[in-house]
Enzyme design. Structure first.
Site, PDB file in Angstrom:
ATOM      1  N   ASP A  46     116.796  58.650  50.708  1.00 52.91           N
ATOM      2  CA  ASP A  46     117.803  59.071  49.738  1.00 52.91           C
ATOM      3  C   ASP A  46     117.316  58.905  48.301  1.00 52.91           C
ATOM      4  OD1 ASP A  46     119.567  59.840  51.666  1.00 52.91           O
ATOM      5  OD2 ASP A  46     120.831  58.059  51.549  1.00 52.91           O
ATOM      6  N   GLU A 124     126.104  57.860  41.425  1.00 55.32           N
ATOM      7  CA  GLU A 124     126.979  57.063  40.585  1.00 55.32           C
ATOM      8  C   GLU A 124     126.380  56.797  39.210  1.00 55.32           C
ATOM      9  OE1 GLU A 124     123.960  54.806  41.888  1.00 55.32           O
ATOM     10  OE2 GLU A 124     125.500  54.878  43.442  1.00 55.32           O
TER      11      GLU A 124
END
Length: 269
Positions: A46, A124
């Site tokens: 990721d 985020e």
């Protein structure tokens, strides 16, 4: 179809990337193009896909991503390192199929007279103090909501809700919702200072503005990127008008990813 490969520096990832590149160059239907791709294949995990996302951020609406994981299962990676040929076959049979996820828009104003910044996050953004307690006003749609005191705040997308947000006790949100979540990091709550003490989830027609009492000595993150050493006047978060697109040859359902990654025990076990 034009295809690019974005790999981390691991030996397994480099091996897979080399295999992919060779097969793409041998294909009559695919062209290797790292500058102007239609498909970007991320090889790693990721973190690698986050890096690929920011590398191609200026063309985000023209690109579909595919993730190959060469380590542990990731939320953005649907293929394994031993499935190179199967992926190439899917690329050659591509008909434009895709699935998209919402992104986080970040608008930053500074107190040093310099230009404002606009950024986009896939997972985020966080705001923390270098040292000491962070004190900041939190506004929703330009109306004061609370004064936060604590270690910091985490603002996440639905797919990013499984990352840092989860570690600070935020809720996990399905990416079918175009929502922004704000979660507290070690807030101070006593008879003098009081915050909501729970994650805040806002819809796409609202926005969150954070105004730190002290503009200096703050660290702002956008995924793995850092913004520091500039005095922050305010940060406004909202759902981005852009989205990230994944080529949907094989795309694991979001809640199955959550179950596999965090629970791992299935009904028949």
């Amino acid at each position: 179809m034009r295809v690019a490969i974005y790999s981390n520096d691991g030996s397994t990832s480099n091996k897979v990337a080399s295999q992919l590149k060779a097969k793409i160059k041998d294909s009559d239907k695919l062209n290797y193009d790292g500058l102007n791709p239609e498909i970007v294949i991320s090889v790693g995990g990721d973190g690698t896909l986050l890096s690929a996302f920011h590398h191609y951020i200026d063309s985000i609406n023209k690109i579909r991503f595919v993730g190959i994981h060469t380590g542990h299962l990731g939320f953005y990676t649907d293929w394994r390192d031993y499935e190179v040929q199967q992926l190439v076959d899917s690329l050659e049979d591509d008909n434009g199929q895709s699935v998209s996820y919402p992104l986080l828009s970040i608008d930053i104003k500074y107190k040093d007279g310099g230009p404002s910044d606009s950024m986009v996050a896939l997972n985020e953004s966080t705001l923390k103090r270098v040292n000491g307690t962070m004190v900041t006003d939190v506004n929703i749609k330009d109306e004061f909501f609370e004064k936060f005191r604590g270690d910091g705040l985490c603002v996440s997308t639905p797919t990013g809700s499984t990352a840092y947000n989860k570690s600070v006790s935020g809720a996990i949100i399905s990416p079918q919702f175009n929502a922004v979540q704000v979660s507290e990091m070690a807030s101070i709550n006593n008879r003098v200072f009081r915050t909501l003490g729970s994650p805040i989830i806002i819809p796409p027609n609202e926005w969150i503005t954070i105004i730190p009492d002290d503009p200096y000595h703050n660290i702002l993150t956008c995924d793995q990127l850092l913004v520091k050493n500039r005095p922050i006047e305010s940060i406004t978060y909202s759902i981005s008008n852009d989205r990230i697109y994944f080529a949907q040859y094989r795309h694991t359902h979001f809640w199955k990813r959550v179950s596999n990654s965090f629970i791992g025990v299935h009904k028949d076990d």
